[in-house]
Design a protein around this motif. Structure first.
Motif, PDB file in Angstrom:
ATOM      1  N   GLU A 608       0.673  -1.096  -0.074  1.00 42.34           N
ATOM      2  CA  GLU A 608      -0.083  -0.072  -0.083  1.00 42.34           C
ATOM      3  C   GLU A 608       0.854   1.174   0.074  1.00 42.34           C
ATOM      4  O   GLU A 608       0.264   2.275  -0.446  1.00 42.34           O
ATOM      5  CB  GLU A 608      -0.962   0.066   1.224  1.00 42.34           C
ATOM      6  CG  GLU A 608      -1.898  -1.016   1.275  1.00 42.34           C
ATOM      7  CD  GLU A 608      -2.518  -1.253   2.373  1.00 42.34           C
ATOM      8  OE1 GLU A 608      -2.501  -0.238   3.166  1.00 42.34           O
ATOM      9  OE2 GLU A 608      -3.390  -2.092   2.600  1.00 42.34           O
ATOM     10  N   ASP A 609       2.133   1.138   0.624  1.00 41.50           N
ATOM     11  CA  ASP A 609       3.027   2.119   0.543  1.00 41.50           C
ATOM     12  C   ASP A 609       3.622   2.981  -0.687  1.00 41.50           C
ATOM     13  O   ASP A 609       4.230   3.729  -0.825  1.00 41.50           O
ATOM     14  CB  ASP A 609       4.113   2.244   1.768  1.00 41.50           C
ATOM     15  CG  ASP A 609       3.313   2.035   3.177  1.00 41.50           C
ATOM     16  OD1 ASP A 609       2.180   2.544   3.257  1.00 41.50           O
ATOM     17  OD2 ASP A 609       3.912   1.465   4.097  1.00 41.50           O
ATOM     18  N   ILE A 610       3.415   1.695  -1.639  1.00 42.01           N
ATOM     19  CA  ILE A 610       4.291   2.094  -2.905  1.00 42.01           C
ATOM     20  C   ILE A 610       3.576   2.890  -3.667  1.00 42.01           C
ATOM     21  O   ILE A 610       2.483   2.713  -4.141  1.00 42.01           O
ATOM     22  CB  ILE A 610       4.544   0.589  -3.649  1.00 42.01           C
ATOM     23  CG1 ILE A 610       5.604  -0.210  -2.580  1.00 42.01           C
ATOM     24  CG2 ILE A 610       5.199   0.864  -5.053  1.00 42.01           C
ATOM     25  CD1 ILE A 610       5.526  -1.583  -3.381  1.00 42.01           C
ATOM     26  N   ALA A 611       4.100   4.147  -4.250  1.00 40.34           N
ATOM     27  CA  ALA A 611       3.498   4.897  -5.033  1.00 40.34           C
ATOM     28  C   ALA A 611       3.151   4.505  -6.561  1.00 40.34           C
ATOM     29  O   ALA A 611       4.144   3.616  -6.842  1.00 40.34           O
ATOM     30  CB  ALA A 611       4.416   6.365  -5.192  1.00 40.34           C
ATOM     31  N   GLY A 612       1.865   4.615  -6.771  1.00 45.05           N
ATOM     32  CA  GLY A 612       1.641   3.798  -8.038  1.00 45.05           C
ATOM     33  C   GLY A 612       1.032   2.342  -8.147  1.00 45.05           C
ATOM     34  O   GLY A 612       0.573   2.055  -9.102  1.00 45.05           O
ATOM     35  N   VAL A 613       0.819   2.102  -7.027  1.00 40.61           N
ATOM     36  CA  VAL A 613       0.312   0.635  -6.628  1.00 40.61           C
ATOM     37  C   VAL A 613      -1.038   0.960  -5.957  1.00 40.61           C
ATOM     38  O   VAL A 613      -1.064   1.041  -4.681  1.00 40.61           O
ATOM     39  CB  VAL A 613       1.201  -0.319  -6.079  1.00 40.61           C
ATOM     40  CG1 VAL A 613       0.251  -1.755  -5.755  1.00 40.61           C
ATOM     41  CG2 VAL A 613       2.482  -0.555  -6.736  1.00 40.61           C
ATOM     42  N   GLY A 614      -2.072   1.010  -6.860  1.00 40.19           N
ATOM     43  CA  GLY A 614      -3.464   1.420  -6.321  1.00 40.19           C
ATOM     44  C   GLY A 614      -4.097   0.208  -5.647  1.00 40.19           C
ATOM     45  O   GLY A 614      -3.679  -0.839  -6.005  1.00 40.19           O
TER      46      GLY A 614
END
Length: 658
Positions: A608-614
């Motif tokens: 969840e904390d990775i930018a771009g992974v919704g």
């Protein structure tokens, strides 16, 4: 130098002047309001009434704003509901529109958005479920709820999840379409259990040709659209052809599918000869009003098949039916409720072309619906033949549902009054009685969470439930956790109470009448410390202490203000209500704790904390690799193979998980 205290006469004079100033201010505000009403145009529009606290009281529409709004202020309505509302009006807002249809649209959009006190209000429910048939070479059949798109076909809507699942089970028995996810379908090397029990034709491993599967899909779609007779005829022809080819086992399978279809047709008991093509897509609406409550029972007919019904219970019925049209409105309460339901339910949806109703529907409402939705809608309230049977079934359902609701509410009201009396509370209106209950949950100190559940209006209000993550305490210290959650919950409210005084019982944000703590003397002592520090009334705190042997029904109530323990009989209605609230707090806390614990143990938050992974990409990754550990073990090339994951994003995911 001592300042002399004012004499009683001076004090009384000051109080009288202050009181007169309030009266003068109220009179001036009323004069401004009447002048505003007099200046209204004779045009169609929507009006909103607000009280002194800027809470919306009522939303209405009018063919002529000036005439309609003036009717509220031109005579003394006394102690009627109209009079009570008019006395609370502090200001009004109006919006002029071009037509009555536009007024109807705006009125119902505002009713949904503002939740007025004196309007009939139907709670927004979840979107209706559908049967979904996907696109592609071997389409799958699935349960679906949400926004539809053009890539797939949708059939429904259905009144509930149970009706959809029954339809899918029938499709599995008769047409044997697959229900597995595409990722499972693409990776099968042998047929699954559904094939073994004859609920799937095994397209995943080539046990049916694409042409035969496409025929089954077409038959499924025709069945869902109501063309059952043609489907039966085709299956019979298929069975005879197999028998002529001496393929008796396959012919027997088709015979069994026909039997399952015939059973459903028999259960429906619909005389299709009495139904026109338009009459095969119908919503049946039956209304019952009694005991200050109302029920609208909606039954859905699609493709000539009765899919089941659902009961709706609007709020504010007594107030709204008294106010809806004033002296000009000759509609019965049932008609007012029905019109409100149709407006709120269909204006933002896709209604069927025919509504069969228990009472007459306003023609202007139907015209506005037609204009808004693009579907020409007719209503029939004195049907014959099959539609009459459907209406009678819906009316019986409405009667039973409302009787059940009134019985349940009567029982809940008795429980509420019993608890108020048992605690010796000075509460005149049980409808405003509010309880907030707290519980702490953790596993050996891990993933500590506190829950707060709310009981008001004689029921649990889950929209007001809250969970609190507890941090910076010694693991397993329930007392420290209780201190933290009570402080976080009531600190700001205590400041407001100190500054402004206690808000009224009808205010949206206020102190509860009882703060229920799941625990005995220790937890109550901690709650007493928090409330003393915040300057709040200790009499609000009630602890639920386990009885002898921790047996259910032997609980005792512990008070923070020095009162003696209270033991209630096991069959006491008050104790049953306390147990219900306490158990709900425990359930809410433990489900939140388990979810948090699972997230901590699996590292779910790392994705969840990775930018771009919704949410969608995260779901695809977890589904493809079987969990976070599988994602972490995947190479950059493997990650890049997931739909929607670019090479740059795959590198970012790989770095974040290593």
């Amino acid at each position: 130098m001592e300042v002399p205290e004012p004499s009683p006469a001076v004090t009384e004079a000051a109080e009288a002047r202050a009181q007169q100033a309030l009266v003068d201010a109220a009179a001036a505000a009323r004069e401004r309001l009447l002048a505003e009403v007099a200046a209204l145009p004779a045009l169609p529009g929507v009006y909103r009434y607000f009280d002194a606290r800027d809470n919306v009281l009522y939303v209405g529409k009018a063919r002529e704003l000036k005439k309609r709004v003036s009717s509220y202020f031109q005579k003394d309505h006394g102690g009627t509901r109209i009079g009570l509302m008019v006395a609370r009006i502090a200001r009004l807002e109006t919006t002029v529109v071009r037509t009555e249809a536009e007024a109807l649209l705006l009125e119902n959009n505002l009713i949904k958005a503002l939740n007025p006190k004196f309007n009939i209000l139907f709670r927004d429910d979840k979107s209706y479920p559908y049967v979904k048939i996907t696109g592609g070479g071997f389409p799958r059949v699935a349960y679906y709820r949400g926004a539809v798109d053009r890539k797939h076909r949708y059939f429904g809507p259905y009144p509930g999840a149970g009706a959809v699942r029954e339809a899918i089970q029938l499709i599995q028995k008769v047409f044997r379409l697959r229900t597995c996810e595409d990722t499972v379908f693409a990776n099968r090397s042998r047929p699954c259990l559904l094939y073994q029990i004859r609920r799937c034709s095994g397209p995943c491993v080539g046990l049916i040709t694409a042409e035969d599967y496409a025929r089954d899909v077409r038959d499924t779609e025709r069945f869902l659209l109501g063309d059952e007779q043609q489907v039966v005829a085709d299956l019979q022809a298929q069975m005879m052809a197999l028998a002529d080819a001496l393929e008796y086992e396959k012919a027997a399978e088709v015979r069994n599918r026909l039997s399952a279809l015939a059973k459903v047709q028999h259960q429906q008991a619909v005389d299709e000869s009495s139904l026109s093509s338009a009459g095969r897509e119908v919503d049946v609406l039956a209304v019952k009003v009694a005991g200050g409550r109302a029920c609208v029972n909606l039954a859905m007919v699609r493709g000539g098949r009765h899919l089941g019904d659902r009961a709706f219970f609007p709020a504010h019925v007594e107030d709204a039916t008294a106010l809806a049209g004033g002296d000009e409105d000759t509609r019965s309460p049932e008609q007012q409720v029905l019109d409100a339901f149709i407006a709120q339910h269909y204006l933002q949806g896709t209604p069927p072309p025919l509504l069969v109703t228990s009472h007459a529907v306003d023609k202007g409402l139907l015209a506005a619906l037609t204009e808004s939705t693009g579907v020409k809608i007719a209503a029939q309230h004195q049907p014959r033949e099959q539609r009459r049977i459907w209406l009678e079934m819906a009316q019986t359902g409405a009667d039973l549902a409302l009787a059940r609701l009134l019985a349940e509410e009567g029982s809940q009201r008795e429980r509420t009054r019993a608890l108020i009396d048992a605690l010796d509370l000075a509460i005149d209106d049980p409808d405003t009685f509010r309880v907030e209950c707290f519980d702490i949950s953790h596993t050996a100190g891990e993933a500590t969470q506190a829950s707060c559940v709310v009981f008001q209006d004689h029921k649990m209000n889950n929209s007001e439930y809250r969970r609190f993550n507890i941090d910076n305490i010694t693991p397993g210290d329930d007392y420290a956790a209780m201190r933290q959650v009570l402080t976080r919950r009531y600190a700001k409210l205590a400041e407001q109470v100190a500054a402004e005084g206690a808000p009224p019982a009808t205010a949206k944000v206020r102190l509860p009448d009882v703060v229920l703590v799941d625990g005995g003397k220790g937890q109550v002592s901690m709650a007493r410390e928090v409330f003393s520090e915040l300057g709040l009334d200790l009499g609000l705190i009630v602890g639920v202490e386990k009885g002898e042997g921790r047996k259910v029904g032997l609980e005792e109530l512990v008070f923070a203000d020095g009162r003696e323990k209270l033991s209630l009989p096991p069959d006491s209605a008050a104790l049953m209500l306390v147990a219900q609230i306490r158990d709900e707090a425990h359930r809410f806390a433990i489900t939140g704790m388990r979810s948090k614990r699972a997230s901590v143990r699996t590292g779910g938050s790392r994705l969840e904390d990775i930018a771009g992974v919704g949410p969608k990409k995260r779901a695809k990754l977890l589904q493809r690799f079987g969990g976070v550990r599988g994602v972490a073990a995947a190479s950059v090339e493997d990650l890049q193979g997931v739909e929607g994951i670019s090479r740059d994003l795959a590198l970012e995911i790989y770095r974040a998980l290593h």
